[in-house]
Design a protein around this motif. Structure first.
Motif, mmCIF file in Angstrom:
data_model
loop_
_atom_site.group_PDB
_atom_site.id
_atom_site.type_symbol
_atom_site.label_atom_id
_atom_site.label_comp_id
_atom_site.label_asym_id
_atom_site.label_seq_id
_atom_site.Cartn_x
_atom_site.Cartn_y
_atom_site.Cartn_z
ATOM 1 N N ILE A 81 -2.362 8.342 -9.437
ATOM 2 C CA ILE A 81 -3.466 8.482 -8.591
ATOM 3 C C ILE A 81 -4.029 6.933 -7.889
ATOM 4 O O ILE A 81 -4.190 6.042 -8.819
ATOM 5 N N GLY A 82 -4.057 6.979 -6.473
ATOM 6 C CA GLY A 82 -4.592 5.519 -6.199
ATOM 7 C C GLY A 82 -6.049 5.552 -5.848
ATOM 8 O O GLY A 82 -6.581 6.499 -5.349
ATOM 9 N N LEU A 83 -6.662 4.185 -5.975
ATOM 10 C CA LEU A 83 -7.941 3.981 -5.181
ATOM 11 C C LEU A 83 -9.064 4.971 -5.815
ATOM 12 O O LEU A 83 -9.817 5.534 -5.185
ATOM 13 N N ASN A 84 -8.823 5.167 -7.248
ATOM 14 C CA ASN A 84 -9.696 6.136 -7.682
ATOM 15 C C ASN A 84 -11.125 5.693 -8.460
ATOM 16 O O ASN A 84 -11.457 6.258 -9.132
ATOM 17 N N ALA A 89 -11.119 0.313 -5.113
ATOM 18 C CA ALA A 89 -11.002 0.735 -3.559
ATOM 19 C C ALA A 89 -11.618 -0.447 -2.838
ATOM 20 O O ALA A 89 -11.131 -1.027 -1.816
ATOM 21 N N ALA A 90 -12.806 -0.918 -3.099
ATOM 22 C CA ALA A 90 -13.484 -2.079 -2.404
ATOM 23 C C ALA A 90 -12.680 -3.449 -2.498
ATOM 24 O O ALA A 90 -12.613 -3.885 -1.349
ATOM 25 N N GLU A 91 -12.046 -3.765 -3.615
ATOM 26 C CA GLU A 91 -11.532 -5.052 -3.769
ATOM 27 C C GLU A 91 -10.184 -4.910 -3.005
ATOM 28 O O GLU A 91 -9.648 -5.828 -2.805
ATOM 29 N N SER A 92 -9.666 -3.890 -2.816
ATOM 30 C CA SER A 92 -8.342 -3.550 -2.222
ATOM 31 C C SER A 92 -8.696 -3.350 -0.512
ATOM 32 O O SER A 92 -7.558 -3.290 0.140
ATOM 33 N N ARG A 93 -9.861 -3.314 -0.169
ATOM 34 C CA ARG A 93 -10.044 -3.435 1.052
ATOM 35 C C ARG A 93 -9.690 -2.070 1.789
ATOM 36 O O ARG A 93 -9.264 -2.023 3.063
ATOM 37 N N VAL A 101 -5.605 10.208 -3.670
ATOM 38 C CA VAL A 101 -4.374 9.457 -3.067
ATOM 39 C C VAL A 101 -3.174 9.613 -4.204
ATOM 40 O O VAL A 101 -3.561 9.124 -5.411
ATOM 41 N N VAL A 102 -2.330 10.342 -3.830
ATOM 42 C CA VAL A 102 -1.200 10.768 -4.949
ATOM 43 C C VAL A 102 0.049 10.314 -4.422
ATOM 44 O O VAL A 102 0.604 10.232 -3.276
ATOM 45 N N PHE A 103 0.813 9.560 -5.587
ATOM 46 C CA PHE A 103 2.074 9.288 -5.330
ATOM 47 C C PHE A 103 2.913 9.478 -6.763
ATOM 48 O O PHE A 103 2.270 10.076 -7.622
ATOM 49 N N GLN A 104 4.009 9.213 -6.776
ATOM 50 C CA GLN A 104 4.926 9.737 -8.009
ATOM 51 C C GLN A 104 5.548 8.352 -8.691
ATOM 52 O O GLN A 104 5.618 7.381 -8.320
ATOM 53 N N ARG A 105 5.361 8.639 -10.223
ATOM 54 C CA ARG A 105 6.173 7.567 -10.921
ATOM 55 C C ARG A 105 7.168 8.228 -11.573
ATOM 56 O O ARG A 105 7.154 9.646 -11.943
ATOM 57 N N TYR A 106 8.331 7.770 -11.780
ATOM 58 C CA TYR A 106 9.383 8.496 -12.502
ATOM 59 C C TYR A 106 9.679 7.717 -13.729
ATOM 60 O O TYR A 106 9.443 6.587 -14.241
ATOM 61 N N PRO A 107 10.328 8.589 -14.668
ATOM 62 C CA PRO A 107 10.318 8.229 -16.156
ATOM 63 C C PRO A 107 11.464 6.821 -16.226
ATOM 64 O O PRO A 107 11.009 6.204 -17.174
#
Length: 286
Positions: A81-84, A89-93, A101-107
């Protein structure tokens, strides 16, 4: 309970239950599965058997010297999960997200506690991210938030190591978040009954070479664990062993002036109150 995945000297995987700060019970030696992945698939009966085996304590091992493995070795899905956190979120502008905001990580992209994180030879922009992990114990689809926490078996710690220049080349983050051995996961899974509901209200920190870089609280998440479980289950059925890596607070190296990157020889620690400390050294890719 606190579950630890480890490898015997001959490489055989096993799972243990912590007795105290120095000892575990080898659950696999008492007839239970060799992996937490399989134990979670057994549901409540598997957890009951694990609890009984812990009480019997037939095979007790010292933790010191064990080669730990990631708590879950091969999840069907690992949602990140991004920007949670509002401050991150503020420092990342970025504007505050209206949906997770969802993406995947792989083992292949993570290693266990005590194993080195690898800075790839194609980049120097290797960043740290302290994160709480929710580990699914009961599967389901279209899970309502009101019962979502019933689907969480326990919690662990993640360092969502990020190769920032690759992450930010496009608006899709997957490549920069999945370099081999760039993230850390562990050292153990703490069952949900040992923590506040949703693991809310726990202090979360990241230290680089002993210096505190991130210091926040899981209560500050924009989308809490129940909301994340429900949201992820709208798209696909969750399965036992799936991970939800719940996002990082402010203080990442990318947002600092000057920027701070992990480099060979560094040691990065992520600590979450009542869960533990995940520690990894940093090495250069061979």
């Amino acid at each position: 309970m606190r579950f630890i995945a480890f490898a015997h000297e001959d490489g055989r995987p096993a799972i243990g239950a912590r007795l105290d700060a120095e000892r575990i019970v080898d659950l696999s030696a008492d007839g239970l599965p060799d992996t937490l992945d399989e134990l979670l698939r057994q549901g409540e009966s598997g957890m009951a058997q694990a609890s009984a085996a812990q009480q019997r304590a037939r095979s007790v091992l010292p933790i010191d010297g064990l080669r730990l493995l990631p708590p879950v070795g091969n999840p069907a899905k690992a949602f990140a999960i991004g920007l949670n956190y509002v401050d991150h979120a503020a420092e990342s502008r970025f504007e505050l997200p209206r949906h997770p905001v969802v993406f995947q990580r792989y083992p292949s992209s993570w290693v266990a506690h005590g194993q080195p994180l690898v800075r790839p030879r194609v980049s120097r922009e290797f960043d740290y991210e302290a994160e709480l992990v929710a580990i699914i114990g009961k599967g389901g689809r279209y899970i309502p938030t009101s019962s979502a926490l019933d689907h969480v078996a326990g919690y662990s710690i993640f360092n969502d190591g990020s190769i920032r220049d690759y992450q930010l080349r496009t608006n899709q983050w997957t490549l920069g978040k999945n370099f081999d051995a760039s993230g850390g996961f562990g050292p153990e899974m703490v069952t949900a009954d040992e923590l506040p509901a949703g693991a809310k209200g726990l202090r979360i920190q990241c230290r680089l070479n002993g210096e505190t870089m991130q210091d926040a609280n899981t209560a500050d998440m924009i989308f809490d664990v129940a909301t994340l479980v429900s949201a992820c289950s709208e798209a696909m059925a969750l399965q036992p062993g799936d991970l939800i890596i719940t996002g990082t607070p402010a203080g990442v190296g990318l947002a600092r002036t000057p920027r701070v990157w992990m480099k060979p020889g560094d040691v990065c620690e992520v600590e979450i109150e009542n869960i533990g400390v995940l520690r990894n050294g940093i090495v250069a890719e061979a």
